[in-house]
Scaffold this motif. Structure first.
Motif, mmCIF file in Angstrom:
data_model
loop_
_atom_site.group_PDB
_atom_site.id
_atom_site.type_symbol
_atom_site.label_atom_id
_atom_site.label_comp_id
_atom_site.label_asym_id
_atom_site.label_seq_id
_atom_site.Cartn_x
_atom_site.Cartn_y
_atom_site.Cartn_z
ATOM 1 N N LEU A 17 0.830 -1.204 0.000
ATOM 2 C CA LEU A 17 0.000 0.000 0.000
ATOM 3 C C LEU A 17 0.865 1.254 0.000
ATOM 4 C CD1 LEU A 17 -2.741 1.468 0.276
ATOM 5 C CD2 LEU A 17 -2.514 1.157 2.755
ATOM 6 N N PHE A 18 1.867 1.291 0.854
ATOM 7 C CA PHE A 18 2.786 2.435 0.897
ATOM 8 C C PHE A 18 3.459 2.627 -0.465
ATOM 9 C CE2 PHE A 18 7.171 3.928 1.435
ATOM 10 C CZ PHE A 18 6.936 5.187 1.956
ATOM 11 N N LEU A 19 3.911 1.544 -1.066
ATOM 12 C CA LEU A 19 4.543 1.631 -2.383
ATOM 13 C C LEU A 19 3.553 2.088 -3.446
ATOM 14 C CD1 LEU A 19 6.829 -1.527 -2.267
ATOM 15 C CD2 LEU A 19 7.553 0.870 -2.181
ATOM 16 N N ALA A 20 2.298 1.638 -3.347
ATOM 17 C CA ALA A 20 1.275 2.047 -4.317
ATOM 18 C C ALA A 20 1.007 3.546 -4.229
ATOM 19 C CB ALA A 20 -0.014 1.265 -4.092
ATOM 20 N N ILE A 21 0.935 4.064 -3.020
ATOM 21 C CA ILE A 21 0.712 5.501 -2.846
ATOM 22 C C ILE A 21 1.914 6.281 -3.379
ATOM 23 C CG2 ILE A 21 0.460 7.339 -1.117
ATOM 24 C CD1 ILE A 21 -1.197 5.240 0.524
ATOM 25 N N SER A 22 3.116 5.815 -3.076
ATOM 26 C CA SER A 22 4.330 6.452 -3.601
ATOM 27 C C SER A 22 4.357 6.395 -5.123
ATOM 28 C CB SER A 22 5.571 5.772 -3.031
ATOM 29 O OG SER A 22 5.591 5.855 -1.632
ATOM 30 N N ASN A 23 3.990 5.242 -5.669
ATOM 31 C CA ASN A 23 3.958 5.053 -7.119
ATOM 32 C C ASN A 23 2.973 6.042 -7.757
ATOM 33 O OD1 ASN A 23 4.255 3.916 -9.694
ATOM 34 N ND2 ASN A 23 3.030 2.122 -9.215
ATOM 35 N N ALA A 24 1.811 6.218 -7.145
ATOM 36 C CA ALA A 24 0.815 7.147 -7.688
ATOM 37 C C ALA A 24 1.300 8.588 -7.619
ATOM 38 C CB ALA A 24 -0.506 6.999 -6.928
ATOM 39 N N LEU A 25 1.941 8.951 -6.526
ATOM 40 C CA LEU A 25 2.469 10.314 -6.404
ATOM 41 C C LEU A 25 3.538 10.586 -7.453
ATOM 42 C CD1 LEU A 25 2.715 10.621 -2.503
ATOM 43 C CD2 LEU A 25 1.084 11.787 -4.020
ATOM 44 N N ILE A 26 4.422 9.619 -7.661
ATOM 45 C CA ILE A 26 5.468 9.769 -8.680
ATOM 46 C C ILE A 26 4.847 9.825 -10.071
ATOM 47 C CG2 ILE A 26 7.458 8.633 -9.763
ATOM 48 C CD1 ILE A 26 8.131 7.578 -6.887
ATOM 49 N N ARG A 27 3.850 8.968 -10.317
ATOM 50 C CA ARG A 27 3.162 8.975 -11.613
ATOM 51 C C ARG A 27 2.587 10.355 -11.911
ATOM 52 N NH1 ARG A 27 -1.348 5.602 -10.815
ATOM 53 N NH2 ARG A 27 -2.375 7.469 -10.048
ATOM 54 N N GLU A 28 1.848 10.897 -10.965
ATOM 55 C CA GLU A 28 1.160 12.170 -11.196
ATOM 56 C C GLU A 28 2.113 13.355 -11.303
ATOM 57 O OE1 GLU A 28 -2.039 12.417 -12.032
ATOM 58 O OE2 GLU A 28 -2.014 10.229 -11.924
ATOM 59 N N SER A 29 3.240 13.284 -10.619
ATOM 60 C CA SER A 29 4.146 14.433 -10.631
ATOM 61 C C SER A 29 5.289 14.319 -11.636
ATOM 62 C CB SER A 29 4.719 14.665 -9.234
ATOM 63 O OG SER A 29 5.482 13.563 -8.823
ATOM 64 N N VAL A 30 5.616 13.102 -12.075
ATOM 65 C CA VAL A 30 6.792 12.939 -12.926
ATOM 66 C C VAL A 30 6.433 12.518 -14.348
ATOM 67 C CG1 VAL A 30 8.979 11.702 -13.223
ATOM 68 C CG2 VAL A 30 8.263 12.418 -10.939
ATOM 69 N N TYR A 31 5.911 11.327 -14.522
ATOM 70 C CA TYR A 31 5.797 10.847 -15.896
ATOM 71 C C TYR A 31 4.423 10.995 -16.532
ATOM 72 C CZ TYR A 31 4.882 6.447 -13.366
ATOM 73 O OH TYR A 31 4.410 5.497 -12.513
ATOM 74 N N ALA A 32 3.350 11.076 -15.785
ATOM 75 C CA ALA A 32 2.037 11.302 -16.405
ATOM 76 C C ALA A 32 1.968 12.641 -17.136
ATOM 77 C CB ALA A 32 0.914 11.177 -15.381
ATOM 78 N N PRO A 33 2.578 13.725 -16.605
ATOM 79 C CA PRO A 33 2.562 14.967 -17.381
ATOM 80 C C PRO A 33 3.282 14.850 -18.730
ATOM 81 C CG PRO A 33 3.115 15.451 -15.095
ATOM 82 C CD PRO A 33 3.124 13.950 -15.253
ATOM 83 N N ILE A 34 4.189 13.901 -18.824
ATOM 84 C CA ILE A 34 4.952 13.714 -20.063
ATOM 85 C C ILE A 34 4.231 12.769 -21.016
ATOM 86 C CG2 ILE A 34 7.134 12.848 -21.042
ATOM 87 C CD1 ILE A 34 8.399 13.650 -18.287
ATOM 88 N N VAL A 35 3.754 11.639 -20.493
ATOM 89 C CA VAL A 35 3.168 10.602 -21.365
ATOM 90 C C VAL A 35 1.646 10.608 -21.372
ATOM 91 C CG1 VAL A 35 5.194 9.103 -21.130
ATOM 92 C CG2 VAL A 35 3.256 8.798 -19.577
ATOM 93 N N GLY A 36 1.027 11.422 -20.555
ATOM 94 C CA GLY A 36 -0.427 11.490 -20.491
ATOM 95 C C GLY A 36 -0.992 10.562 -19.433
#
Length: 134
Positions: A17-36
């Motif tokens: 769960l902790f890793l999933a929350i971290s993964n989501a935060l990284i997704r939203e702040s790092v690579y989702a803005p780049i890849v959609g």
């Protein structure tokens, strides 16, 4: 299943769960803005699958002398149930997402791969148990 194995399994799920929350935060702040949004969804799901497989492998190696195949199946079912319960309760009641938004991630026909992750969560303990001879 022994109570200590249940608590180990719960502890591993909290780590996931902790890793999933971290993964989501990284997704939203790092690579989702780049890849959609969709690309971010796929990438973060692949990352989640990889860390879940690695952690589950280490978990099963650690416990393999103390667990049965039935225990591993029950652990996978337990993880699946609490993951879905957490996702819907947190997503709806804390994040305020409508139910339709939450259910959309389950539509694999529209390219949503979250169900693949849930399949991995359910099967990973038994899969590693099989390969490790439990």
């Amino acid at each position: 299943m022994q109570i200590k194995i249940f608590f180990y399994a719960l502890g591993i799920w909290v780590l996931l769960l902790f890793l999933a929350i971290s993964n989501a935060l990284i997704r939203e702040s790092v690579y989702a803005p780049i890849v959609g949004s969709y690309g971010g969804h796929v990438i973060s799901t692949i990352i989640a699958i990889l860390y879940t497989l690695i952690i589950t492998y280490l978990f099963v190696v650690y416990l393999r002398a103390d667990v049965t195949r039935i225990d591993l199946l029950l652990i996978g079912a337990f993880w699946l149930i609490i993951t879905i319960l957490f996702e819907f309760s947190f997503g709806h009641y804390v994040m305020g997402h409508p139910w339709s938004y939450l259910f959309a991630d389950y539509n694999i026909l529209k390219g949503r791969v979250w169900s693949v992750y849930l399949f991995v969560v359910f099967t990973a303990p038994s899969l590693w148990g099989f390969f490790l001879g439990v």
